[in-house]
Enzyme design. Structure first.
Site, PDB file in Angstrom:
ATOM      1  CG  ASP A  48    -102.089  25.136   0.920  1.00  0.00           C
ATOM      2  OD1 ASP A  48    -103.320  25.220   1.042  1.00  0.00           O
ATOM      3  OD2 ASP A  48    -101.498  25.207  -0.170  1.00  0.00           O
ATOM      4  CG  ASP A  50    -105.399  22.188  -3.852  1.00  0.00           C
ATOM      5  OD1 ASP A  50    -105.325  21.142  -4.499  1.00  0.00           O
ATOM      6  OD2 ASP A  50    -106.404  22.526  -3.207  1.00  0.00           O
ATOM      7  CG  ASP A  98     -99.208  27.169  -2.873  1.00  0.00           C
ATOM      8  OD1 ASP A  98    -100.021  26.817  -1.994  1.00  0.00           O
ATOM      9  OD2 ASP A  98     -99.551  27.469  -4.035  1.00  0.00           O
TER      10      ASP A  98
END
Length: 342
Positions: free
Chosen positions: A21, A23, A217
């Protein structure tokens, strides 16, 4: 040791591709996450592919930004939800059909690349609507999309993340804009990005991965997406999801591994699993989770053991700690920790 060896001693060596991922995992807005470069740019390590729900920028633009921050990346190694959304549309509607684009020009370009025609007005008779994040989305384009969807247009959302991590903190994401259209149309879109499978399947296919590891996240997108695709995952606590979120996570949102940072790629897989630990006492008494550990025990070790106990005893109403480390982790799990990202 060859990468992708399931018997390797170090986590990174057990996988041949890292599906990362962006961001909140690799960067936050214009800045790299501290330590991310050192953790990922390793000679002889697994290949890196970047898998993002953010449909606002082209793969070439994303790769350029990664290069500026010191990460190796090519356009081919960036897989975006806009590409997956375009694929879903091309499979569903005839070539040359008009698609109303709610999003950036980069999303419109992906629509054109699969042989469809991007438009911005309901008056152009769109048979589909595609919606992705744009910081410039406003009432006028949402109104055009509302008219098209209410008239029966097929609707695809690149992703439904309600928030977006930036260097200033969490801001509203594409899912918040999708919610506005859902309220206005009483319809729900097909979703291309995580946690839905299309984006993850596209990333595995493009990378030709045999043993990929998903790293992210967010438990509701990255981790749920990995679980939906049957892939192992590592959650890093550098972005959106917190320990308190993990405490109440559904089984579909629980990661294979948990760590504070990407530096955990150099640790043993067994140490990173959410499981009891011999240096930690974690037990449930009358719906209260009690956690205790010595002052020299790392907080993330204590957190993993606490979560293991909590997931075996649903219905916990409070978390309490004994000793400084136990108390600190109890505060994290209950959402009382200073600086929690709500």
């Amino acid at each position: 040791m060859t990468v992708g060896d399931p018997a390797a001693d170090v986590l990174r060596d057990r996988y041949d591709v890292l599906l990362l991922d962006l961001d909140g995992t690799v960067y936050a807005g214009a800045e790299a996450i501290p330590g991310a470069r050192d953790a990922l740019v390793v000679d002889g390590g697994p290949r890196l592919f970047y898998v993002t729900n953010n449909a606002s920028r082209s793969p070439a633009h994303v790769a350029g930004h990664l290069n500026e921050l010191g990460f190796p990346a090519t356009e081919f190694e960036v897989v975006t939800s806009s590409q997956s959304a375009a694929r879903l549309l091309a499979q569903r509607i005839p070539a040359g059909s008009a698609v109303l684009v709610v999003g950036t020009d980069a999303l419109a370009d992906e629509i054109e690349l699969v042989g469809l025609r991007s438009v911005r007005s309901y008056d152009d008779a769109p048979v589909a609507v595609v919606q992705g994040h744009s910081p410039d989305t406003g009432w006028r384009i949402l109104a055009e999309a509302t008219l098209a969807i209410r008239a029966g247009a097929y609707w695809v959302a690149s992703n439904v993340d309600t928030t977006l991590p930036t260097e200033r903190g969490l801001c509203l994401g594409n899912g918040s804009m999708v919610a506005a259209l859902r309220a206005a149309t009483d319809r729900a879109p097909d979703v291309a990005g995580k946690p839905a499978r299309p984006l993850m399947d596209d990333a595995v296919r493009r990378s030709s991965a045999d043993r990929p590891l998903v790293i992210g996240d967010r438990i509701d997108t990255d981790i749920a997406g990995a679980n939906n695709a049957g892939l192992d995952s590592l959650l890093v606590l550098s972005g959106v999801s917190t320990a308190a979120d993990l405490l109440v996570a559904q089984p579909s949102e629980r990661p294979t591994y948990l760590a504070d940072t990407l530096a955990a790629l150099d640790e043993t897989p067994e140490a990173l699993r959410i499981a009891p630990h011999h240096d930690v006492t974690a037990q449930v008494e009358d719906e209260v989770l009690w956690i205790a550990a010595g002052d020299d025990v790392d907080e993330c070790v204590v957190l993993r053991a606490g979560l293991a106990a909590a997931w075996e005893a649903p219905g916990i109403t409070d978390v309490r700690g004994r000793g400084p480390v136990g108390a600190a982790v109890a505060d994290q799990l209950s959402g009382r920790a200073h600086g929690r990202r709500d």
